[in-house]
Motif scaffolding. Structure first.
Motif, PDB file in Angstrom:
ATOM      1  N   SER A  63     -92.095   5.589-105.445  1.00 12.73           N
ATOM      2  CA  SER A  63     -91.721   6.199-104.164  1.00 12.73           C
ATOM      3  C   SER A  63     -90.525   5.495-103.537  1.00 12.73           C
ATOM      4  O   SER A  63     -89.698   6.148-102.881  1.00 12.73           O
ATOM      5  CB  SER A  63     -92.911   6.219-103.203  1.00 12.73           C
ATOM      6  N   ASP A  67     -87.245   7.615-102.470  1.00 10.82           N
ATOM      7  CA  ASP A  67     -86.782   7.605-101.081  1.00 10.82           C
ATOM      8  C   ASP A  67     -85.335   7.133-100.990  1.00 10.82           C
ATOM      9  O   ASP A  67     -84.511   7.726-100.284  1.00 10.82           O
ATOM     10  CB  ASP A  67     -87.694   6.707-100.253  1.00 10.82           C
ATOM     11  N   THR A  86     -84.633   7.494 -93.089  1.00 13.99           N
ATOM     12  CA  THR A  86     -85.615   8.499 -93.481  1.00 13.99           C
ATOM     13  C   THR A  86     -86.515   8.793 -92.300  1.00 13.99           C
ATOM     14  O   THR A  86     -87.046   7.875 -91.675  1.00 13.99           O
ATOM     15  CB  THR A  86     -86.457   8.003 -94.671  1.00 13.99           C
ATOM     16  N   GLU A  88     -89.021  11.352 -92.692  1.00 13.78           N
ATOM     17  CA  GLU A  88     -90.306  11.580 -93.358  1.00 13.78           C
ATOM     18  C   GLU A  88     -90.046  11.958 -94.802  1.00 13.78           C
ATOM     19  O   GLU A  88     -88.986  12.430 -95.152  1.00 13.78           O
ATOM     20  CB  GLU A  88     -91.087  12.580 -92.577  1.00 13.78           C
ATOM     21  N   PHE A  89     -91.030  11.653 -95.657  1.00 14.14           N
ATOM     22  CA  PHE A  89     -90.971  12.164 -97.019  1.00 14.14           C
ATOM     23  C   PHE A  89     -92.371  12.301 -97.581  1.00 14.14           C
ATOM     24  O   PHE A  89     -93.301  11.623 -97.162  1.00 14.14           O
ATOM     25  CB  PHE A  89     -90.046  11.333 -97.925  1.00 14.14           C
ATOM     26  N   LYS A  90     -92.501  13.234 -98.500  1.00 12.39           N
ATOM     27  CA  LYS A  90     -93.763  13.475 -99.187  1.00 12.39           C
ATOM     28  C   LYS A  90     -93.459  13.481-100.667  1.00 12.39           C
ATOM     29  O   LYS A  90     -92.506  14.126-101.112  1.00 12.39           O
ATOM     30  CB  LYS A  90     -94.362  14.814 -98.784  1.00 12.39           C
ATOM     31  N   GLY A 106     -82.079  12.048-106.207  1.00 11.72           N
ATOM     32  CA  GLY A 106     -82.120  12.634-104.871  1.00 11.72           C
ATOM     33  C   GLY A 106     -81.019  13.674-104.768  1.00 11.72           C
ATOM     34  O   GLY A 106     -79.879  13.409-105.154  1.00 11.72           O
ATOM     35  N   LEU A 120     -86.553  15.298-104.071  1.00 17.45           N
ATOM     36  CA  LEU A 120     -86.700  14.033-104.787  1.00 17.45           C
ATOM     37  C   LEU A 120     -87.417  14.301-106.109  1.00 17.45           C
ATOM     38  O   LEU A 120     -88.451  14.971-106.126  1.00 17.45           O
ATOM     39  CB  LEU A 120     -87.535  13.042-103.965  1.00 17.45           C
ATOM     40  N   GLN A 138     -87.809  15.242 -98.553  1.00 12.65           N
ATOM     41  CA  GLN A 138     -87.494  14.179 -97.612  1.00 12.65           C
ATOM     42  C   GLN A 138     -86.610  14.741 -96.499  1.00 12.65           C
ATOM     43  O   GLN A 138     -85.752  15.580 -96.753  1.00 12.65           O
ATOM     44  CB  GLN A 138     -86.743  13.088 -98.383  1.00 12.65           C
ATOM     45  N   THR A 139     -86.832  14.240 -95.295  1.00 17.17           N
ATOM     46  CA  THR A 139     -85.959  14.561 -94.170  1.00 17.17           C
ATOM     47  C   THR A 139     -85.271  13.280 -93.725  1.00 17.17           C
ATOM     48  O   THR A 139     -85.927  12.248 -93.529  1.00 17.17           O
ATOM     49  CB  THR A 139     -86.761  15.165 -92.996  1.00 17.17           C
TER      50      THR A 139
END
Length: 148
Positions: A63, A67, A86, A88-90, A106, A120, A138-139
């Motif tokens: 991760s 990221d 960043t 947020e990211f999932k 990315g 990602l 990801q934002t």
């Protein structure tokens, strides 16, 4: 600027210099492998110290490079006197992380003045196989007037 196109040397240098200041990436042994407009690749060579109890790459390392690849992909499109964070990211883990190295890619999906969204993807690379290890979104936020 089209995603995946070549960048001016000044932007590539800004990304490379910023990446070199990342203590975690240095600690993990991650390498900046490719910088294009809205598209950044990071590689993480296998070391036993990066594994979990079953000998696979730990999700924390997976991760982290995902990221970071997304963050720098967005950063390639940001103004010179700005930085990236960043919001947020999932990340969905699809397969065990194994191979000689992990490759995180990315890619900017939707650039914006303030918020940017990136895809990602992480791949496990071995001598005769390439396995999709993780995928996510990801934002990012562009922090203006605060150089990285």
């Amino acid at each position: 600027m089209e995603i995946g196109s070549d960048l001016p040397d000044a932007i590539v240098d800004r990304i490379t210099e910023s990446f070199a200041r990342q203590g975690l990436m240095r600690h993990l042994g991650a390498e900046l492998a490719g910088v294009k407009a809205g598209l950044v690749t990071i590689c993480l060579p296998f070391r036993p110290e990066l594994t979990q109890q079953h000998g696979y790459f730990h999700a924390g390392g997976t991760s982290s490079i995902a990221d970071t690849a997304g963050g720098y992909a967005g950063f390639t499109l940001f103004p010179e006197e700005s930085s990236v964070l960043t919001v947020e990211f999932k990340l969905n883990l699809l397969n065990p992380g194994q191979g000689d190295w992990l490759q995180a890619v990315g890619r900017v999906v939707k650039p914006g003045r303030t918020l940017t969204v990136c895809q990602l993807d992480v791949w496990g690379i071995g001598p005769d196989r390439r396995v999709h290890v993780a995928t996510g979104l990801q934002t990012l936020i562009c922090v203006k007037d605060r150089p990285a």
